[in-house]
Design a protein around this motif. Sequence first.
Motif, PDB file in Angstrom:
ATOM      1  N   LYS A  22       0.833  -1.217   0.000  1.00 57.76           N
ATOM      2  CA  LYS A  22       0.000   0.000   0.000  1.00 57.76           C
ATOM      3  C   LYS A  22       0.862   1.259   0.000  1.00 57.76           C
ATOM      4  O   LYS A  22       0.684   2.145  -0.831  1.00 57.76           O
ATOM      5  CB  LYS A  22      -0.909  -0.011   1.231  1.00 57.76           C
ATOM      6  N   ASN A  23       1.762   1.364   0.963  1.00 61.86           N
ATOM      7  CA  ASN A  23       2.465   2.643   1.121  1.00 61.86           C
ATOM      8  C   ASN A  23       3.477   2.893   0.010  1.00 61.86           C
ATOM      9  O   ASN A  23       3.819   4.043  -0.270  1.00 61.86           O
ATOM     10  CB  ASN A  23       3.103   2.725   2.514  1.00 61.86           C
ATOM     11  N   GLY A 120      -6.045  10.024   6.238  1.00 61.53           N
ATOM     12  CA  GLY A 120      -5.239   8.941   6.787  1.00 61.53           C
ATOM     13  C   GLY A 120      -5.667   8.655   8.215  1.00 61.53           C
ATOM     14  O   GLY A 120      -6.623   9.250   8.725  1.00 61.53           O
ATOM     15  N   ASP A 121      -4.951   7.759   8.850  1.00 62.42           N
ATOM     16  CA  ASP A 121      -5.328   7.325  10.189  1.00 62.42           C
ATOM     17  C   ASP A 121      -5.236   8.441  11.206  1.00 62.42           C
ATOM     18  O   ASP A 121      -4.303   9.247  11.176  1.00 62.42           O
ATOM     19  CB  ASP A 121      -4.393   6.193  10.642  1.00 62.42           C
ATOM     20  N   ARG A 126       0.116  14.315  13.171  1.00 59.88           N
ATOM     21  CA  ARG A 126       0.819  13.888  11.960  1.00 59.88           C
ATOM     22  C   ARG A 126       1.246  15.139  11.220  1.00 59.88           C
ATOM     23  O   ARG A 126       0.615  15.565  10.266  1.00 59.88           O
ATOM     24  CB  ARG A 126      -0.078  13.001  11.096  1.00 59.88           C
ATOM     25  N   ASP A 319       3.870   0.355  11.886  1.00 59.08           N
ATOM     26  CA  ASP A 319       2.616  -0.173  11.347  1.00 59.08           C
ATOM     27  C   ASP A 319       2.370  -1.632  11.750  1.00 59.08           C
ATOM     28  O   ASP A 319       1.295  -2.170  11.490  1.00 59.08           O
ATOM     29  CB  ASP A 319       2.591  -0.019   9.820  1.00 59.08           C
ATOM     30  N   ARG A 345      -2.184   5.400  19.026  1.00 56.24           N
ATOM     31  CA  ARG A 345      -2.332   4.163  18.273  1.00 56.24           C
ATOM     32  C   ARG A 345      -2.560   2.948  19.169  1.00 56.24           C
ATOM     33  O   ARG A 345      -2.800   1.856  18.679  1.00 56.24           O
ATOM     34  CB  ARG A 345      -1.079   3.940  17.427  1.00 56.24           C
ATOM     35  N   ARG A 389      -4.491  -0.512  11.190  1.00 53.16           N
ATOM     36  CA  ARG A 389      -3.744  -1.642  11.780  1.00 53.16           C
ATOM     37  C   ARG A 389      -4.421  -2.167  13.030  1.00 53.16           C
ATOM     38  O   ARG A 389      -4.419  -3.366  13.283  1.00 53.16           O
ATOM     39  CB  ARG A 389      -2.302  -1.251  12.069  1.00 53.16           C
ATOM     40  N   ARG A 415      -9.153   0.204   3.682  1.00 52.73           N
ATOM     41  CA  ARG A 415      -8.176   1.191   3.191  1.00 52.73           C
ATOM     42  C   ARG A 415      -6.891   0.517   2.753  1.00 52.73           C
ATOM     43  O   ARG A 415      -6.193   1.000   1.870  1.00 52.73           O
ATOM     44  CB  ARG A 415      -7.810   2.141   4.352  1.00 52.73           C
TER      45      ARG A 415
HETATM   46  C1  LIG Z   1      -0.945   4.686   9.182  1.00 54.05           C
HETATM   47  C2  LIG Z   1      -1.096   4.082   8.023  1.00 54.05           C
HETATM   48  O1  LIG Z   1      -1.589   4.625   6.895  1.00 54.05           O
HETATM   49  P1  LIG Z   1      -1.832   6.193   6.546  1.00 54.05           P
HETATM   50  O2  LIG Z   1      -0.490   6.830   6.650  1.00 54.05           O
HETATM   51  O3  LIG Z   1      -2.329   6.099   5.149  1.00 54.05           O
HETATM   52  O4  LIG Z   1      -2.828   6.685   7.521  1.00 54.05           O
HETATM   53  C3  LIG Z   1      -0.710   2.654   7.845  1.00 54.05           C
HETATM   54  O5  LIG Z   1      -0.569   2.225   6.685  1.00 54.05           O
HETATM   55  O6  LIG Z   1      -0.558   1.924   8.858  1.00 54.05           O
END
Ligand SMILES: C=C(OP(=O)(O)O)C(=O)O
Length: 435
Positions: A22-23, A120-121, A126, A319, A345, A389, A415
């Motif tokens: 994904k990332n 995003g999460d 962030r 993650d 988290r 996650r 996602r």
């Molecule tokens: C935090 C994550 O994604 P994002 O940065 O897209 O929120 C993740 O992939 O665990």
Amino acid sequence: MASFRVTGGTRLQGEIIPQGAKNEALQILCAVLLTPEKVTIHKIPNIRDVNKLIELLSDMGVKVEKLGPESYRFQADQVNLDYLETEDFLKKASALRGSVMILGPLLARFGKGKLSKPGGDKIGRRRMDTHFFGFQKLGAKFHYDSKNEIFHIDGKNLKGTYMLLDEASVTGTANIVMAAVLAEGKTTIYNAACEPYLQQLCDMLNRMGAKITGVGSNLLHIDGVKELGGTEHTMLPDMIEIGSFIGMAAMTQSEITIKDCQIHRLGIIPDTFRRMGIQMEFRGDDIFIPAQKHYEIETFIDGSILTVADQIWPGFTPDLLSIVLVTATQAKGTVLVHQKMFESRLFFVDKLIDMGAQIILCDPHRATVIGLDRKYPLRGIRMTSPDIRAGVALLIAAMSANGVSVIDNIEQIDRGYQNIDARLNALGAKIERIS
Ligand SMILES: C=C(OP(=O)(O)O)C(=O)O
Ligand SMILES: CC(=O)N[C@H]1[C@@H](OP(=O)(O)OP(=O)(O)OC[C@H]2O[C@@H](n3ccc(=O)[nH]c3=O)[C@H](O)[C@@H]2O)O[C@H](CO)[C@@H](O)[C@@H]1O
């Protein structure tokens, strides 16, 4: 909002192929904006965030051609910069975190970029300062419209320079690299992030004609070039999905084989799960995990409690900490999980505690898990997935629990995990998608 109804206690068996990362996909897709030529990309995961980014690129005028289930061809020869001025653009861009990485390519190629606060999460603060400090060092002007939460960046004729990043931000490094490849002269980026995602991005940019050295280290040297050309790129298997499957196999006493893992790119991930007592065998590039009744968490050599903490690459990725944490709940022994990067988290542990796990949340960053060694199974409950996650950690807990659990807000899981219910059901899981 959709939910999963999970009947726990079933064991999985068989083979599973990890999706493309994904990332990495989010970085690679943004890089197609750097050239008017065709870029073909394989192993693109079919997940919400990636699909939203592809839609955004298409709305920006990028030609998108689907070549197969996981392959696409892109051509950014007629990017519509007027679209950036629309409400629709701002709304769509703010739906995911990865959209922030269109800024670097837009700045490099068109001299300007604009973005609303990316999504995003919600896992703590962030900040994005690193991205903008980097652009400013290259000569761009930055303006934040705090009333409307819109970032503006302007700057034709970017100039290469030396920069020491204030933190090794993953998306920040990707953004700055993509801006610097077309800047005039030499750029040096110290304290660069160097995850496999970034290594893949730099390798792809080099194939497009960029001149980046130091790939895989925290010191990147970039010799600016005038233009980039097309290329073909294949995504790595998603290391976070691989780690999630390892934890899932241990928790559910399942025997599974994770196929084509590119083990040499997984860094410290397999060893970290081994320290949790999980057996695994490398069979070529596959990871075989036998069904294990018990797994015992190691202590440190001096006998003290094992700590698993996140670190920037090549340390352990943040993650996967939620997965380590849930896996520890049925291990023998104790582990301290230390989530240094994000402050929100670990709060999902209250759901695991409701299910019967023994966890002490020491503070927002640290949780001690006292493994139950399967003496008491977790109990199925109704819960909500707070982030991607944690969502999968709760899914793993539910799959191992006695009885039925319902997990709400599974859009968070979608996602980043491709068709996860069907793929796990094919191995024997009982996960029903309900709306
Ligand atoms: C935090 C994550 O994604 P994002 O940065 O897209 O929120 C993740 O992939 O665990
Ligand atoms: C789309 C994407 O790729 N998302 C990933 C990316 O997010 P993203 O690129 O947004 O995360 P960053 O690397 O910028 O930062 C993550 C967090 O850690 C903090 N921080 C960062 C570096 C550092 O040396 N010290 C420190 O404390 C930052 O302030 C921030 O709070 O990287 C994160 C860290 O691996 C991952 O969790 C995300 O899944």
